[in-house]
Design a protein around this motif. Structure first.
Motif, mmCIF file in Angstrom:
data_model
loop_
_atom_site.group_PDB
_atom_site.id
_atom_site.type_symbol
_atom_site.label_atom_id
_atom_site.label_comp_id
_atom_site.label_asym_id
_atom_site.label_seq_id
_atom_site.Cartn_x
_atom_site.Cartn_y
_atom_site.Cartn_z
ATOM 1 N N ASP A 21 -2.053 2.308 0.401
ATOM 2 C CA ASP A 21 -1.428 1.830 1.634
ATOM 3 C C ASP A 21 -0.298 0.852 1.360
ATOM 4 O O ASP A 21 -0.385 0.040 0.426
ATOM 5 C CB ASP A 21 -2.464 1.123 2.521
ATOM 6 N N LEU A 22 0.711 0.892 2.214
ATOM 7 C CA LEU A 22 1.809 -0.064 2.130
ATOM 8 C C LEU A 22 1.331 -1.441 2.581
ATOM 9 O O LEU A 22 0.719 -1.572 3.639
ATOM 10 C CB LEU A 22 2.962 0.408 3.004
ATOM 11 N N VAL A 23 1.626 -2.436 1.785
ATOM 12 C CA VAL A 23 1.235 -3.815 2.087
ATOM 13 C C VAL A 23 2.425 -4.606 2.635
ATOM 14 O O VAL A 23 2.311 -5.304 3.638
ATOM 15 C CB VAL A 23 0.694 -4.514 0.831
ATOM 16 N N ALA A 24 3.561 -4.508 1.946
ATOM 17 C CA ALA A 24 4.729 -5.291 2.339
ATOM 18 C C ALA A 24 5.982 -4.671 1.756
ATOM 19 O O ALA A 24 5.925 -3.985 0.725
ATOM 20 C CB ALA A 24 4.594 -6.736 1.853
ATOM 21 N N SER A 25 7.105 -4.935 2.418
ATOM 22 C CA SER A 25 8.387 -4.469 1.909
ATOM 23 C C SER A 25 9.441 -5.544 2.138
ATOM 24 O O SER A 25 9.294 -6.395 3.028
ATOM 25 C CB SER A 25 8.811 -3.164 2.575
ATOM 26 N N ILE A 26 10.508 -5.475 1.337
ATOM 27 C CA ILE A 26 11.602 -6.434 1.464
ATOM 28 C C ILE A 26 12.922 -5.702 1.238
ATOM 29 O O ILE A 26 13.078 -4.958 0.269
ATOM 30 C CB ILE A 26 11.420 -7.620 0.492
ATOM 31 N N THR A 27 13.844 -5.908 2.157
ATOM 32 C CA THR A 27 15.136 -5.232 2.071
ATOM 33 C C THR A 27 16.050 -5.952 1.092
ATOM 34 O O THR A 27 15.734 -7.021 0.566
ATOM 35 C CB THR A 27 15.817 -5.179 3.433
ATOM 36 N N VAL B 206 15.498 -1.458 -1.534
ATOM 37 C CA VAL B 206 14.336 -2.009 -0.859
ATOM 38 C C VAL B 206 13.152 -1.897 -1.825
ATOM 39 O O VAL B 206 12.963 -0.859 -2.474
ATOM 40 C CB VAL B 206 14.036 -1.243 0.441
ATOM 41 N N MET B 207 12.388 -2.975 -1.911
ATOM 42 C CA MET B 207 11.216 -2.990 -2.791
ATOM 43 C C MET B 207 9.957 -3.183 -1.958
ATOM 44 O O MET B 207 9.993 -3.811 -0.891
ATOM 45 C CB MET B 207 11.327 -4.119 -3.817
ATOM 46 N N CYS B 208 8.849 -2.655 -2.448
ATOM 47 C CA CYS B 208 7.619 -2.777 -1.680
ATOM 48 C C CYS B 208 6.405 -2.884 -2.593
ATOM 49 O O CYS B 208 6.469 -2.606 -3.782
ATOM 50 C CB CYS B 208 7.462 -1.609 -0.716
ATOM 51 N N TRP B 209 5.333 -3.338 -1.982
ATOM 52 C CA TRP B 209 4.021 -3.423 -2.621
ATOM 53 C C TRP B 209 3.056 -2.529 -1.856
ATOM 54 O O TRP B 209 3.021 -2.552 -0.613
ATOM 55 C CB TRP B 209 3.488 -4.847 -2.619
ATOM 56 N N TYR B 210 2.272 -1.772 -2.605
ATOM 57 C CA TYR B 210 1.188 -0.971 -2.063
ATOM 58 C C TYR B 210 -0.108 -1.446 -2.700
ATOM 59 O O TYR B 210 -0.105 -2.137 -3.725
ATOM 60 C CB TYR B 210 1.373 0.512 -2.421
#
Length: 113
Positions: free
Chosen positions: A46-52, A33-37
């Motif tokens: 803060d967490l902005v978005a994530s993608i599985t 899983v990858m994400c943008w903060y």
């Protein structure tokens, strides 16, 4: 050695768009899983978005309908398309491998007229 390299930040006027990229190496990218903060001056990160792995996405309420996270497992890259940008989106944006301590170096996004 895990490396996450962000690019695509810059200065944009309110209402404008930017696309951030994060190229990963040293991991089997498709398994994570990858994400943008993001972190604005004087504020928490803060967490902005994530993608599985399967491409399912989640967003912070503040960016829903304006930001889109996506990934290309053939390029080991995760993207953040940011539209209708607002001054309050100004921050350093970081990509991260979920549930690890692997962070990119960050890319500055400034929304100002």
């Amino acid at each position: 050695q895990v490396q996450l390299v962000e690019s695509g930040g810059g200065l944009v006027q309110p209402g404008g768009s930017l696309r951030l990229s994060c190229a990963a190496s040293g991991i089997i990218f498709s398994r994570y899983v990858m994400c943008w903060y993001r972190q604005a001056p004087g504020k928490a990160r803060d967490l902005v978005a994530s993608i599985t792995r399967a491409g399912n996405t989640n967003y912070a309420d503040s960016v829903k309908g304006r930001f889109t996270i996506s990934r290309d497992n053939t390029k080991n890259t995760v993207y953040l398309q940011m539209n209708s940008l607002k001054p309050e989106d100004t921050a350093v944006y970081y990509c991260k491998v979920w549930d690890t301590n692997y962070w990119g170096q960050g890319t500055q996004v400034t929304v100002s007229s």
